[in-house]
Design an enzyme around this catalytic site. Structure first.
Site, PDB file in Angstrom:
ATOM      1  N   ASP A 207       0.823  -1.200   0.000  1.00 52.55           N
ATOM      2  CA  ASP A 207       0.000   0.000   0.000  1.00 52.55           C
ATOM      3  C   ASP A 207       0.864   1.260   0.000  1.00 52.55           C
ATOM      4  O   ASP A 207       2.081   1.210   0.215  1.00 52.55           O
ATOM      5  CB  ASP A 207      -0.895   0.013   1.240  1.00 52.55           C
ATOM      6  CG  ASP A 207      -2.161  -0.808   1.047  1.00 52.55           C
ATOM      7  OD1 ASP A 207      -2.469  -1.187  -0.095  1.00 52.55           O
ATOM      8  OD2 ASP A 207      -2.856  -1.064   2.054  1.00 52.55           O
TER       9      ASP A 207
ATOM     10  N   TYR B 264       7.538  -9.489   7.339  1.00 51.84           N
ATOM     11  CA  TYR B 264       7.421  -8.041   7.503  1.00 51.84           C
ATOM     12  C   TYR B 264       7.997  -7.624   8.850  1.00 51.84           C
ATOM     13  O   TYR B 264       8.078  -8.426   9.789  1.00 51.84           O
ATOM     14  CB  TYR B 264       5.953  -7.609   7.462  1.00 51.84           C
ATOM     15  CG  TYR B 264       5.327  -7.548   6.084  1.00 51.84           C
ATOM     16  CD1 TYR B 264       5.260  -6.353   5.376  1.00 51.84           C
ATOM     17  CD2 TYR B 264       4.776  -8.686   5.495  1.00 51.84           C
ATOM     18  CE1 TYR B 264       4.664  -6.285   4.127  1.00 51.84           C
ATOM     19  CE2 TYR B 264       4.183  -8.637   4.239  1.00 51.84           C
ATOM     20  CZ  TYR B 264       4.130  -7.423   3.566  1.00 51.84           C
ATOM     21  OH  TYR B 264       3.549  -7.377   2.314  1.00 51.84           O
TER      22      TYR B 264
END
Length: 310
Positions: free
Chosen positions: A63, A155
């Protein structure tokens, strides 16, 4: 009527692209008309050197504002176009030399475009630098799929307690601290394993929200809290929601059981809060050995377990 001889379809090869980027000034990964995106910048440079439009397939779309230390994509290129990238005097069959030359050319074009973008916005961009860097381009077999061949993604979400370091403002979230990491980790433990994470992601039509969460751990390193998250794949905004659910636990605003309660609801009503994008970085994408690329991709497509990510 005479026989019509149709031209033979040009042979294509598959190429893997390893890259990193600072997501601050991008509207995410996916190309969007009129907006600066990571995919758009790379495909523009590719089209210039290949003299044709080429489309990237990425391991996980990020994003707006999300960074990547190691992202992976693939692109299919006509063989003759690939060989045309060979350096002067080099063997047109030397794929390693071609990959190195193409990496250098694309990085130069991307840096040039970044500098021009900076000037238009009144920003001083160091000459030759860019917020996208391609580390390696290599030829791979057609069995490789950057998205579906992946075994998992890793992540890291970075947080600081109190006033932020101005040099880390782009990749670290500042919160009023201190945070109780022991409570956060106890809450996180209940989410490990395979679950339906509907309460922790924005579902995509036709895509499952069932994931296998392998790691969710908060640690304090050098003044920065790192939340390390690993899974087979992630839904849209899932990592940021996992972090967002545990911040109030660490601040003492919610009980340790709150994250598990959200999971059990399995509903978008009262879903987990979403942490800001800039603290999140895609750290790695994990792949099996080459002989397992095709089977892994087949399994992942059947499960439809790779929707848009964070």
């Amino acid at each position: 009527m005479g026989t019509v001889n149709l031209p033979e379809k040009a042979e294509t090869i598959r190429v893997r692209v390893d890259l990193a980027y600072d997501g601050t000034d991008f509207h995410g990964w996916a190309a969007q008309p009129g907006l600066r995106t990571v995919q758009g910048e790379i495909e523009t440079a590719l089209a210039l050197v290949a003299r044709m439009p080429l489309v990237l397939t990425v391991a996980g779309r990020t994003d707006a504002g999300v960074h990547a230390r190691r992202q992976v994509a693939h692109v299919d290129i006509p063989l003759d176009a690939w060989q045309a990238f060979a350096p002067r005097g080099a063997d047109r069959e030397d794929d390693a030399a071609i990959g190195t030359a193409l990496t250098r050319r694309l990085n130069a074009l991307i840096a040039q475009a970044h500098g021009e973008w900076g000037r238009r916005h009144g920003l001083l961009i160091p000459r030759g630098s860019s917020d996208i860097v391609i580390s390696r381009i290599s030829r791979v077999s057609a069995d490789f799929d950057a998205r579906f061949s992946a075994l998992g993604r890793s992540y890291c979400y970075r947080i600081c307690e109190g006033a932020p370091d101005p040099l880390r403002r782009r990749d670290v979230l500042s919160v009023s601290g201190p945070l109780n990491l022991e409570a956060m980790n106890r809450g996180a433990a209940a989410l490990l394993g395979e679950h339906d994470f509907l309460s922790y992601c924005r579902p995509r039509e036709g895509a499952t929200t069932i994931r296998t969460l392998r790691r969710l751990e908060f640690t304090r390193l050098g003044g920065i809290i790192e939340c390390r998250v690993e899974a087979d794949a992630f839904c849209h905004s899932m990592v940021r929601s996992l972090v967002g659910a545990h911040l109030p636990i660490g601040q003492g605003k919610k009980p340790e059981s709150w994250s598990a309660q959200l999971l059990e609801k399995c509903s978008r009503e009262g879903a987990a809060p979403i942490a800001p994008a800039h603290g999140l970085t895609l750290e790695d994408v994990h792949y099996p050995e080459e002989e397992q690329w095709a089977s892994r991709a087949k399994t992942a497509r059947r499960r439809r377990d790779c929707c848009q990510e964070d």
